[in-house]
Design a protein around this motif. Structure first.
Motif, short mmCIF file in Angstrom:
data_model
loop_
_atom_site.label_atom_id
_atom_site.label_comp_id
_atom_site.label_asym_id
_atom_site.label_seq_id
_atom_site.Cartn_x
_atom_site.Cartn_y
_atom_site.Cartn_z
N LYS A 45 0.82 -1.26 0.07
CA LYS A 45 -0.02 -0.09 -0.02
C LYS A 45 0.89 1.16 -0.07
O LYS A 45 0.35 2.47 0.02
N LEU A 46 2.16 1.14 -0.12
CA LEU A 46 3.13 2.39 0.07
C LEU A 46 2.75 3.49 -0.88
O LEU A 46 2.63 4.65 -0.69
N ASP A 47 2.48 3.11 -2.23
CA ASP A 47 2.17 4.18 -3.18
C ASP A 47 0.90 4.79 -3.16
O ASP A 47 0.87 6.24 -3.11
N SER A 48 -0.03 4.10 -2.39
CA SER A 48 -1.42 4.89 -2.21
C SER A 48 -1.14 5.86 -1.15
O SER A 48 -1.71 6.72 -0.90
N LEU A 49 -0.55 5.04 -0.30
CA LEU A 49 -0.34 5.90 1.17
C LEU A 49 0.49 7.34 0.93
O LEU A 49 0.11 8.42 1.42
N LEU A 50 1.51 7.11 0.06
CA LEU A 50 2.26 8.26 -0.23
C LEU A 50 1.35 9.50 -1.15
O LEU A 50 1.33 10.57 -0.58
N ARG A 51 0.58 9.06 -1.79
CA ARG A 51 -0.24 9.77 -2.66
C ARG A 51 -1.45 10.42 -1.77
O ARG A 51 -1.69 11.78 -1.87
N GLN A 52 -1.78 9.57 -0.87
CA GLN A 52 -2.93 10.33 0.13
C GLN A 52 -2.12 11.22 1.13
O GLN A 52 -2.90 12.36 1.56
N SER A 53 -0.91 11.08 1.55
CA SER A 53 -0.12 12.03 2.38
C SER A 53 -0.23 13.45 1.59
O SER A 53 -0.05 14.52 2.10
N ILE A 54 -0.12 13.32 0.37
CA ILE A 54 0.05 14.63 -0.53
C ILE A 54 -1.27 15.50 -0.45
O ILE A 54 -1.31 16.64 -0.47
N VAL A 55 -2.22 14.68 -0.51
CA VAL A 55 -3.53 14.96 -0.71
C VAL A 55 -4.17 15.89 0.53
O VAL A 55 -4.89 16.83 0.57
N GLU A 56 -3.40 15.32 1.78
CA GLU A 56 -3.83 16.09 2.89
C GLU A 56 -2.88 17.18 3.40
O GLU A 56 -2.99 17.67 4.60
N LEU A 57 -2.12 17.64 2.68
CA LEU A 57 -1.34 18.75 2.99
C LEU A 57 -1.97 19.83 3.05
O LEU A 57 -3.04 20.19 2.48
N PRO A 58 -1.31 20.83 3.91
CA PRO A 58 -2.18 22.30 3.84
C PRO A 58 -1.86 23.11 2.76
O PRO A 58 -1.03 22.67 1.93
N LYS A 59 -2.40 23.95 2.61
CA LYS A 59 -2.56 25.03 1.32
C LYS A 59 -0.99 25.30 1.02
O LYS A 59 -0.19 25.82 2.11
N VAL A 60 -0.60 25.07 -0.17
CA VAL A 60 0.59 25.40 -0.81
C VAL A 60 0.69 26.59 -1.50
O VAL A 60 -0.29 26.65 -2.39
N TYR A 61 1.63 27.60 -1.26
CA TYR A 61 1.84 28.78 -2.05
C TYR A 61 2.58 28.49 -3.02
O TYR A 61 3.87 28.20 -2.96
N PRO A 62 2.48 28.94 -4.33
CA PRO A 62 3.43 28.39 -5.42
C PRO A 62 4.61 29.54 -5.37
O PRO A 62 4.64 30.50 -4.82
N ALA A 63 5.52 29.03 -6.22
CA ALA A 63 6.77 29.73 -6.64
C ALA A 63 6.34 30.88 -7.21
O ALA A 63 5.50 31.23 -8.07
N ILE A 64 7.44 31.93 -7.15
CA ILE A 64 7.35 33.12 -7.66
C ILE A 64 8.63 33.07 -8.65
O ILE A 64 9.66 33.18 -8.03
N LYS A 65 8.59 34.10 -9.81
CA LYS A 65 9.44 34.38 -10.52
C LYS A 65 9.05 35.50 -11.45
O LYS A 65 7.75 35.57 -11.95
N ARG A 66 9.74 36.54 -11.09
CA ARG A 66 9.63 38.06 -11.66
C ARG A 66 8.23 38.55 -11.28
O ARG A 66 7.65 38.90 -12.14
N GLY A 67 7.85 38.01 -10.18
CA GLY A 67 6.52 38.65 -9.63
C GLY A 67 5.25 37.85 -10.22
O GLY A 67 4.26 38.00 -9.84
N GLN A 68 5.25 36.81 -10.96
CA GLN A 68 4.52 35.96 -11.50
C GLN A 68 4.39 34.66 -10.89
O GLN A 68 5.36 34.19 -10.47
N GLN A 69 3.40 33.97 -10.48
CA GLN A 69 3.38 32.61 -10.04
C GLN A 69 3.59 31.88 -10.95
O GLN A 69 3.02 31.69 -12.16
N VAL A 70 4.58 30.87 -10.68
CA VAL A 70 5.29 29.77 -11.66
C VAL A 70 4.83 28.27 -11.22
O VAL A 70 4.79 28.37 -10.11
N ARG A 71 5.04 27.52 -12.29
CA ARG A 71 4.72 25.99 -11.88
C ARG A 71 6.32 25.57 -11.77
O ARG A 71 7.22 26.01 -12.26
N THR A 72 6.58 24.64 -10.45
CA THR A 72 7.74 24.27 -10.11
C THR A 72 7.85 22.65 -10.17
O THR A 72 6.72 22.07 -9.95
N GLU A 73 8.87 22.22 -10.13
CA GLU A 73 9.26 20.59 -10.07
C GLU A 73 10.20 20.24 -9.18
O GLU A 73 11.50 21.29 -9.30
#
Length: 158
Positions: free
Chosen positions: A120-148
């Motif tokens: 069940k490790l895969d599903s547990l890790l995925r569920q742990s991410i679902v239950e995270l508090p609100k994440v604020y995105p990264a900022i690049k030159r004053g704009q919110q951007v996608r990060t990996e």
């Protein structure tokens, strides 16, 4: 006197080139600006509200990573993990945070032996991410951007 007038005329004619206005094209300016941007770095890392009081780019990045890692570790510790064998593995979880702050798992690198020991490790890790508090995105030159990024998770079960 003729030489002085000739010299003055020569200086005036030669200096006219300094008054010529050169056209500046917006496309040229855009291309020049795009070449100076470091596309692999952000001005501000993604963040949680608990990291708001932290100053400094490295400190905020560490706060974000530690908060995320602590949340996943706490979630896994609360689960009744049943392992068929002893497990010692470092899982690489590749995550993406979009412009709106939605976090998703792109890839999980888990040893086959770990997956076999903890089915069940895969599903547990995925569920742990679902239950995270609100994440604020990264900022690049004053704009919110996608990060990996990649989050290493150490699993140790004896």
């Amino acid at each position: 006197m003729k030489r002085l007038i000739g010299l003055l005329l020569l200086v005036l004619l030669a200096s006219c080139q300094y008054f010529d206005n050169k056209k500046v094209y917006s496309e040229d300016l855009l291309q020049e600006e795009l070449q100076t941007i470091d596309w692999n770095a952000v001005d501000e890392y993604p963040s949680f509200s608990s990291c708001d009081g932290v100053s400094g780019q490295d400190a905020r990045r560490n706060c974000f990573q530690n908060t995320l890692l602590n949340h996943v570790n706490t979630y896994l510790a609360e689960q009744d993990l049943l392992a068929y064998d002893d497990v010692s593995d470092t899982i690489s979880m590749k995550l993406s945070i979009d412009k709106m702050g939605a976090l998703s798992i792109l890839n999980l690198k888990v040893k086959e032996s770990t997956s076999a020991s903890i089915p069940k490790l895969d599903s547990l890790l995925r569920q742990s991410i679902v239950e995270l508090p609100k994440v604020y995105p990264a900022i690049k030159r004053g704009q919110q951007v996608r990060t990996e990024f990649v989050l290493p998770i150490i699993i140790q079960i004896d």
